[in-house]
Write an enzyme that holds these catalytic residues in place. Sequence first.
Site, PDB file in Angstrom:
ATOM      1  N   GLY A 119       0.794  -1.225   0.000  1.00 41.30           N
ATOM      2  CA  GLY A 119       0.000   0.000   0.000  1.00 41.30           C
ATOM      3  C   GLY A 119       0.825   1.273   0.000  1.00 41.30           C
ATOM      4  CE1 TYR A 448       2.218   7.385  17.096  1.00 38.45           C
ATOM      5  CE2 TYR A 448       2.514   5.056  16.614  1.00 38.45           C
ATOM      6  CZ  TYR A 448       2.267   6.347  16.188  1.00 38.45           C
ATOM      7  OH  TYR A 448       2.075   6.595  14.856  1.00 38.45           O
TER       8      TYR A 448
END
Length: 547
Positions: A119, A448
């Site tokens: 992708g 994160y």
Amino acid sequence: MRRWNGWGDDTISFALAPDALAFLAERVGDGHGVTDASFEQACAQVAPSRLPPHRLIETAAPVRVRHALGQSLPDWLKLRYGRIGATPDGVAFPESADDVRELLHYAQRYHVALIPHGGGTSVAGHLTAEAGALPVLSVSTTRMCRLQHLDHESQLATFGAGVFGPDLEAQLRAHGFTLGHFPQSFEYSTLGGWIVTRSSGQQSLRYGRIEQLFAGGVMETPAGRLDIQTFPASAAGTDLREIVLGSEGRMGILTEATVRVTPAPEYEAFHAVFYPDWHSAERAVRELAQAKLGLSMLRLSNGVETQTMLALAGHKKLIGVLEAYLSLRGCGEGKCMLMIGASGDRAQARAAMAQALTLARKRGGVHIGRKLGDKWKQNRFRNVYLRNAAWEHGYVIDTVETAVDWPRVESTMLAVEAAARQALAVHGEHVHTYTHLSHLYAQGASVYTTFVYRLAGNFDEDMARWRTLKGAVSQAIVDCGGTISHQHGVGSDHAPYLAAEKGEIGMAAMAAIFRHFDPQGVMNPGKLLPNVQPSQPSRAPSQGIAA
């Protein structure tokens, strides 16, 4: 139409409201947008192809530019400033494993480097063509996308590895199943890409990371076809699935994958709980993770991320009412938001959520219901469009992620954020940085971290800022004992830090595996590991090659 130099569908935007822009300006300064290079300007830089003709290969400049780079910040800088650099010499669109086999023979015969392309959502430099003597062929897997077989009894589904997330889910939902793998890149990433980069979906607490979902498959390698059978479990030596997982195109091209699916959930809910500070929030979420209640998601934002999300949410009056209520309940400045998700059988999922909320309240959490959770679910694949909006106003957004055991979670978070601030200070700039724990385990958590800072408006300076920032935060992760990647893979951007995690013997073992499957060293050179020393090119037979 998909953007060629940014994220997603070019008809979709996620505008930054005036209040949000004022919030950013207050923290890092006024941003000033830059003039992007046009697609035509980018295509004009493309050199003539060095590839011999082949029926599966396109060499026109537009298709080569669209497959040249991914979605990392350095990729964006190259695209936006029109400094593309090396592009693949062509792009192939195989429709079957036999087509891939043919392309491998072609690459061996003409000594062409192959870069598998799914992708194109990589944020770690997986897709960049190395400038050098070898011609480069990008191999798109996206025409291998069909549901080939569904075993209802074993709950196994076999797909072409190039299937995009939404197409995969649509084909499964038609039969009452789901894979449940929802990374933020879900709309534009592929099953094969998830597998070879060890992806993790937002609801991995219920469905598992991709390594729990990947049951077997077929990979075409320069040395031959690797066919991995599916078993519920096996004690028969090395698990070949584990060699394919995280291989990042260095072994070959995954053409089909069999995955473990689950009946589509009849119930799903996401609730928000606020805590007055990080320490109480981390303790609560650790207990929730270790209680193993059958939840689908736990996601904890630190104080700055919570403040940022509320500031960027819009609906200023409603957020003001919420903030006032939370303040009365003891969650003022420094409050942290925990999102709790439950999915599956209605009775079981509701019971799991009730247990979780009871435990959350016992640890001082303030439960505010489902409205913020519903909003998060609605926008969970659209929030990434903020990168486009930020760029237009002169700001960049970048991230890093790691995972550590619980005793090191807070210290790692603080160290990474501090490293970012110090790195941008070298360039006389401020950075707005914040963190969440996106995946929770009994052992520890992913960490994160997001960085927002200003564009310089100059390619070389913006690339220098990124290199300084990336180097500093990556070294901070290594120094804290974290993995260099929890979910994005290694590519070329994280490769310099891999040896600290794997050790000399481990790196040599990986190199030996790749050399076994790819003796000429033509598969995605320079990614994950330094280039594996190839053997001398052999004269491959001409059978099966369509010139």
